[in-house]
Write a protein that holds these residues in place. Structure first.
Motif, PDB file in Angstrom:
ATOM      1  N   SER A   1       0.848  -1.193   0.000  1.00 22.91           N
ATOM      2  CA  SER A   1       0.000   0.000   0.000  1.00 22.91           C
ATOM      3  C   SER A   1       0.886   1.246   0.000  1.00 22.91           C
TER       4      SER A   1
ATOM      5  N   THR B   1       2.330   7.743   2.596  1.00 22.64           N
ATOM      6  CA  THR B   1       2.536   9.126   2.144  1.00 22.64           C
ATOM      7  C   THR B   1       3.975   9.364   1.720  1.00 22.64           C
TER       8      THR B   1
ATOM      9  N   VAL C   1      -6.657   2.979  -0.134  1.00 24.03           N
ATOM     10  CA  VAL C   1      -7.716   3.820   0.434  1.00 24.03           C
ATOM     11  C   VAL C   1      -8.126   4.816  -0.639  1.00 24.03           C
TER      12      VAL C   1
ATOM     13  N   SER D   1      -6.482  11.882   2.768  1.00 24.41           N
ATOM     14  CA  SER D   1      -6.750  12.683   3.965  1.00 24.41           C
ATOM     15  C   SER D   1      -6.161  14.073   3.724  1.00 24.41           C
TER      16      SER D   1
ATOM     17  N   ASP E   1     -10.357   1.804  -7.160  1.00 24.15           N
ATOM     18  CA  ASP E   1      -9.786   1.148  -5.994  1.00 24.15           C
ATOM     19  C   ASP E   1      -9.341  -0.260  -6.359  1.00 24.15           C
TER      20      ASP E   1
ATOM     21  N   THR F   1      -2.115   9.616   2.731  1.00 20.36           N
ATOM     22  CA  THR F   1      -2.866   8.566   2.029  1.00 20.36           C
ATOM     23  C   THR F   1      -3.958   7.979   2.917  1.00 20.36           C
ATOM     24  N   THR F   2      -3.750   8.029   4.238  1.00 24.19           N
ATOM     25  CA  THR F   2      -4.779   7.583   5.188  1.00 24.19           C
ATOM     26  C   THR F   2      -4.805   8.539   6.378  1.00 24.19           C
ATOM     27  N   GLU F   3      -5.885   8.506   7.125  1.00 22.24           N
ATOM     28  CA  GLU F   3      -5.991   9.374   8.303  1.00 22.24           C
ATOM     29  C   GLU F   3      -4.992   8.975   9.381  1.00 22.24           C
ATOM     30  N   GLU F   4      -4.609   7.677   9.388  1.00 26.13           N
ATOM     31  CA  GLU F   4      -3.690   7.178  10.420  1.00 26.13           C
ATOM     32  C   GLU F   4      -2.222   7.321  10.045  1.00 26.13           C
ATOM     33  N   ASP F   5      -1.933   7.821   8.859  1.00 24.43           N
ATOM     34  CA  ASP F   5      -0.539   7.906   8.422  1.00 24.43           C
ATOM     35  C   ASP F   5       0.248   8.813   9.376  1.00 24.43           C
TER      36      ASP F   5
END
Length: 227
Positions: free
Chosen positions: A95, A98, A131, A135, A155, A189-193
């Protein structure tokens, strides 16, 4: 008289025959190995033959061990070769984080004014945007977080070499003079990055309730509209 002489002659002949037979038996006995068990030396050679057989068996066993060791070494070699043949595929099929990507943000005036994010994999990286929505936020406050509008989207999107993905941002969806100005946008790339990118904007727009589209490989699918 003649009868007595004949009988005596017969006895003498028989006695002589007996003596001859006895002499013959005595002469043959010591020299004939089959008559007195002298064949024993052949049996006595059996241990040597056994020893030779055991030695031969030992050699065979040693050879078996060598063959087994050789087989193990060969198997090990094959395993090593297999691992080497597999090679290092890190960066393939992963995946996109960022920090795997380079981002640029440009101002697009038509058909609706908005900012266009372009994401491209860094040199030597192959990854997938699993994803669908980036974000995006302005500043550290919750009011600066862009809401996804669900437009466009594929996706997953594979990024490698010259391939790119796009997402569109509308920084102000409200009327009036409200909002704050920002010179940078935070993209992940994701909110948790844990390592988001801070990208400089081409100007310092006023931001108020921003929205963002999904990732897409088609630019015309990333024009953000309030739904």
């Amino acid at each position: 008289m003649r009868s007595r002489l004949a009988a005596r002659s017969t006895r003498l002949v028989l006695a002589a025959a007996a003596v001859t037979a006895l002499a013959a038996t005595t002469a043959c006995g010591p020299e004939d190995p089959t008559e007195n068990g002298a064949a024993a030396p052949t049996a006595a050679s059996t241990p040597a033959d056994d020893a030779q057989g055991e030695a031969s068996s030992g050699d065979s066993a040693t050879g078996g061990e060598s063959t087994s060791a050789s087989g193990s070494a060969s198997s090990g070699g094959t395993g090593d070769k297999g691992e080497a043949g597999t090679g290092d595929k890190s960066g393939y099929g992963q995946s996109c984080g960022t920090n795997d990507l380079d981002f640029t943000v440009t101002w697009e005036a038509q058909p609706i004014s908005h900012y266009l994010i372009t994401a491209k994999a860094k040199s030597g990286i192959t990854c997938y945007l699993d994803v669908n929505t980036p974000s995006v936020s302005f500043g550290s406050g919750a009011e600066g977080v862009a809401s996804p509008v669900g437009q466009g989207g594929e996706d997953p999107i594979k990024l490698s070499g010259s391939s790119v993905a796009y997402a569109g941002i509308n920084v102000k969806t409200t009327e009036g003079e409200g909002g704050k100005q920002f010179e940078h946008v935070i993209i992940a790339t994701t909110e948790e990055d844990p390592d988001p990118a801070q990208v400089e904007l081409p100007d310092a727009p006023t931001v108020d309730k921003p929205i963002v589209t999904n990732w897409s490989t088609k630019r015309d699918e990333t024009i953000p509209r309030v739904i």
